[in-house]
Structures are given as structure tokens and as C-alpha cells.
Scaffold this active site. Sequence first.
Site, PDB file in Angstrom:
ATOM      1  N   ASP A  27       0.819  -1.230   0.000  1.00 61.90           N
ATOM      2  CA  ASP A  27       0.000   0.000   0.000  1.00 61.90           C
ATOM      3  C   ASP A  27       0.847   1.272   0.000  1.00 61.90           C
ATOM      4  O   ASP A  27       0.400   2.324   0.444  1.00 61.90           O
ATOM      5  CB  ASP A  27      -0.949   0.034   1.218  1.00 61.90           C
ATOM      6  CG  ASP A  27      -1.744  -1.244   1.368  1.00 61.90           C
ATOM      7  OD1 ASP A  27      -2.340  -1.670   0.371  1.00 61.90           O
ATOM      8  OD2 ASP A  27      -1.753  -1.824   2.475  1.00 61.90           O
TER       9      ASP A  27
ATOM     10  N   LYS B 297       2.696   2.337  -5.113  1.00 62.86           N
ATOM     11  CA  LYS B 297       3.487   1.908  -6.276  1.00 62.86           C
ATOM     12  C   LYS B 297       2.799   2.227  -7.585  1.00 62.86           C
ATOM     13  O   LYS B 297       3.435   2.614  -8.566  1.00 62.86           O
ATOM     14  CB  LYS B 297       3.761   0.401  -6.182  1.00 62.86           C
ATOM     15  CG  LYS B 297       4.624   0.004  -4.990  1.00 62.86           C
ATOM     16  CD  LYS B 297       4.801  -1.492  -4.883  1.00 62.86           C
ATOM     17  CE  LYS B 297       3.546  -2.233  -4.527  1.00 62.86           C
ATOM     18  NZ  LYS B 297       3.009  -1.922  -3.185  1.00 62.86           N
TER      19      LYS B 297
ATOM     20  N   ALA C 187      -3.913  -7.530  -4.530  1.00 62.51           N
ATOM     21  CA  ALA C 187      -3.096  -6.316  -4.449  1.00 62.51           C
ATOM     22  C   ALA C 187      -3.626  -5.282  -5.422  1.00 62.51           C
ATOM     23  O   ALA C 187      -3.516  -5.443  -6.631  1.00 62.51           O
ATOM     24  CB  ALA C 187      -1.645  -6.649  -4.787  1.00 62.51           C
ATOM     25  N   GLY C 188      -4.231  -4.230  -4.899  1.00 59.57           N
ATOM     26  CA  GLY C 188      -4.765  -3.186  -5.769  1.00 59.57           C
ATOM     27  C   GLY C 188      -3.809  -2.026  -5.904  1.00 59.57           C
ATOM     28  O   GLY C 188      -3.277  -1.525  -4.918  1.00 59.57           O
ATOM     29  N   HIS C 189      -3.552  -1.613  -7.143  1.00 62.82           N
ATOM     30  CA  HIS C 189      -2.755  -0.415  -7.383  1.00 62.82           C
ATOM     31  C   HIS C 189      -3.702   0.724  -7.753  1.00 62.82           C
ATOM     32  O   HIS C 189      -4.476   0.604  -8.700  1.00 62.82           O
ATOM     33  CB  HIS C 189      -1.754  -0.648  -8.517  1.00 62.82           C
ATOM     34  CG  HIS C 189      -0.581  -1.475  -8.098  1.00 62.82           C
ATOM     35  ND1 HIS C 189       0.442  -1.808  -8.948  1.00 62.82           N
ATOM     36  CD2 HIS C 189      -0.256  -2.013  -6.900  1.00 62.82           C
ATOM     37  CE1 HIS C 189       1.340  -2.529  -8.293  1.00 62.82           C
ATOM     38  NE2 HIS C 189       0.929  -2.669  -7.054  1.00 62.82           N
TER      39      HIS C 189
ATOM     40  N   GLN D  35       2.304  -5.774  -3.400  1.00 67.24           N
ATOM     41  CA  GLN D  35       2.523  -5.829  -1.944  1.00 67.24           C
ATOM     42  C   GLN D  35       3.814  -5.104  -1.552  1.00 67.24           C
ATOM     43  O   GLN D  35       4.196  -4.142  -2.188  1.00 67.24           O
ATOM     44  CB  GLN D  35       2.514  -7.282  -1.453  1.00 67.24           C
ATOM     45  CG  GLN D  35       1.132  -7.897  -1.469  1.00 67.24           C
ATOM     46  CD  GLN D  35       0.967  -8.923  -2.559  1.00 67.24           C
ATOM     47  OE1 GLN D  35       1.866  -9.268  -3.291  1.00 67.24           O
ATOM     48  NE2 GLN D  35      -0.238  -9.438  -2.677  1.00 67.24           N
TER      49      GLN D  35
ATOM     50  N   LYS E 288       3.122  10.224   0.371  1.00 69.26           N
ATOM     51  CA  LYS E 288       2.187  10.730   1.383  1.00 69.26           C
ATOM     52  C   LYS E 288       2.836  11.645   2.418  1.00 69.26           C
ATOM     53  O   LYS E 288       2.424  11.662   3.584  1.00 69.26           O
ATOM     54  CB  LYS E 288       1.451   9.574   2.061  1.00 69.26           C
ATOM     55  CG  LYS E 288       0.487   8.851   1.107  1.00 69.26           C
ATOM     56  CD  LYS E 288      -0.557   8.057   1.851  1.00 69.26           C
ATOM     57  CE  LYS E 288      -1.675   7.626   0.914  1.00 69.26           C
ATOM     58  NZ  LYS E 288      -2.764   6.924   1.602  1.00 69.26           N
TER      59      LYS E 288
ATOM     60  N   GLY F 139       0.503  14.236  -2.837  1.00 67.84           N
ATOM     61  CA  GLY F 139      -0.921  14.084  -3.122  1.00 67.84           C
ATOM     62  C   GLY F 139      -1.136  12.909  -4.045  1.00 67.84           C
ATOM     63  O   GLY F 139      -0.191  12.378  -4.633  1.00 67.84           O
TER      64      GLY F 139
END
Length: 423
Positions: A13, A16, A39-41, A224, A331, A414
Site C-alpha cells: 500500500d 506503487k 493487491a490493488g494499485h 505488496q 504521502k 498528493g
Amino acid sequence: MTVDLLLGLQWGDEGKGKIVDVLTSNYDIIARFQGGPNAGHTLEFDGIKHVLRTIPSGIFHKKSINIIGNGVVIDPVVFQKEIEGLEKFNLDIKSKLIISRKAHLILPTHRLLDAASEASKGKAKIGSTLKGIGPTYMDKTGRNGLRVGDIELEDFKDRYRALADKHEAMIAFYDVAIQYNLAELEKEFFEAIEELKKLDFIDSEEYMYQAQKAGKSILCEGAQGSLLDVDFGTYPFVTSSNTTAAGACTGLGIAPNKIKEVYGIFKAYVTRVGSGPFPTELFDEVGATMAKVGNEFGSVTGRQRRCGWLDLVALKYAVQVNGVTQLMMMKGDVLSGFETLKVCTEYNYKGQNISHFPYNIEPENVTPVYKEFKGWQADLTGMTTYDQLPVELKEYIEFIEAEVGVPIKIVSVGPDRKQTITK
């Protein structure tokens, strides 16, 4: 010819997808080397948020070829829905997306096995996303699995039936109550297989070799994070594949001596989803604020992420194992507004201060040792150059660089691709 890697250095998270999207214009090929649809991008541009699960993050760029490598496990049903979700953007998916024949398939019964296994563990569950990833990798290493190339064989359905029957016997062994209609799941699966057949299947290791010979530039994309690596992560609270740099070699068939840059991505703080040890986790209002401001919810699962201060012991470990050459901090904007920031520089491990990542980081063994920093109040989201950043943030960045010994080249302020400062 260039082969570069892009990896997450924490528990996933890290952002990437955004960085691959930012970098893609520099590469001819974007290749995903491990992981599955858990795994969501997330990518955000032109005011639209996109979540990719299996498809590499270069799909939105007209010039890039996107490869799903042999180290990836593919759920045809999830994959079909992902492609359907991209149809409205008029992307030429057929010519831009190719799949390794050696990639393994997630069967409906793999998902059921995942659910049965997790349910049987009770309070000892590992926090699986129940997408069938673990059982699929188990079949891969157990030499039972079905691969994309098997779809092209005349006896594919017979092979499927033999494996699915074996899985049903295993589900019965767990003796837990899970409700399912396998006939319905199989209908959906085989319909998705027909859609999968519309794409080109390749012998990816040969394709990658010829691409390198032809002077193509390649970016290898991991899923991941390094602390979820099956060998080097916080086992057993890990994923089922090698998320570290070595996984790119085995997951795509690329020789180690061909790799040049290793981009390591980390958040300015730390998050973790699911179960497992997390030394710098915050259980107070500060942690809750991080989660809220950072919108810390899984892009695929929706699960709330646990939040904590930056852990330099873990970060140095990930840099070391991966051979990271450049860092990218994500972030930074989320930390704006805190009076004081903390960074873990050592662990008190069984009564002794250590600076390396030990075998066991369970809370009964490890207490983080912190260094404090003055926070900043400025809103970073509209800043476009490094010089504009608050002096306190620059001091934070420079301290991390000095401790880790690797330069931070990108600072994200951002979610949008434009909110990216190159140092």
C-alpha cells in the site's frame, strides 16, 4: 537497454501504482512479476481514480506494452471484470497487454479453500484477503497447478476437473461451514477463460530476452511490499510470493546482472493491513488522524489500514535486501499538521538496543526507540518544487537519507500524478 525494478519497502500500500504511472513514459515495457488480485494499485489523474488488480499500471499509456509475468497468479473472473472496467477509456488492451503462459490460474475452488483454511484457524487467522492466492501458490510449489498455457490444451477441462475434485476433498477435510454453489462459480470461471483467450499468451522469458536484445527499456512492477515477502517478511503474516527484488528475476525470467536501478517506495509513515506484528503502530488519536487524512483503506478489500510512525529499522532492512538505489517517499502531505513527528531508529530487543531487523518483532520482544522531529503546518498538496517544501520536512527527508544511505529522489504530496516532486 534498461531493466529497472520498482518495489514497495513496507507492508504494501505504499503507492506503487502512482509511481509506475509517473515513470511509465520512460519505458517501453511494464512487467508485473508476482502477486495476485488481492493487491490493488490505485492511480489518480484527470480527476478519476483507477484501481488495477492484475493489469500492470502502464496500461493507461499509449506507447507501453504491459506484461503479466510467470510469477503472477491470475483469477480469470476478477481479470475479466478488470478489463470490463477499463472499456470506457477506449484503451487498446488487445495489443497492449500480454500474458505469460507460465502464470498460474486461480480456480474457484482455490478461493473456497482459502476461506475454509482461514475459518479453521479461528483467532489464529493470518488475515488472508480470501482471493485464493495462498492455495494457488501452494499448488504451484506442490506441482499441481494449472497455468495459462494449459488453457490452450485440448484436455484443459479434464485437468481442471481433476484439480477441483481434489480441492473439494480438502475443503471437506477442514470441516467448517462455508456455503457455495460450485456449478455457478464454474460457469462464471469458464466464461472468463473464453475472454482470457482473446489476449496473446507468450513465453515471457523469451519475450523479455528478445526485448532486452532489441534495446527496449523495461520497468518491473511488484505487488505488496518487502515486509510481506514469504522468505524475508514477518512470517507467517506474509503473502505467498517473493515481493523483493529477487522475485523479479524468478517472476519474469530476467537475469540478475541485467537489473540496473531498484526504485524503493515507502510512506512517510507506516501502514499495515490484516494481522501481524507492527512495532510502531499507533492506537491513539494520532494514528486515527493518519488513517483519516491518508484515506487508509484497502483499494481492493476496503479494509482499514493500521497506522504508525516511520520505522527506519524495517526500512533499512528492506533497502538492504533489495539493493535499493533510489528512494521515493509517498504521502508526505498526510503528516502536515502534527506538532511532533517520531521516527523509530532502533528496537529495544529483549532488553538490548539493536539497529537490525530481528527474526521476531512480536511486541513481547520489541519496543521501538524513537527520535522526535518538529512537525510542519503547511499544506503541501499544491507545491511543485523541492525548494517550496517546509524546512522541517526537508530535515525529516535528509535524516532518513543519512540513516538509510540512499537518496530520496521523489516526494509525493498528493494522490494525483501531478502532485509529484522530483528532487
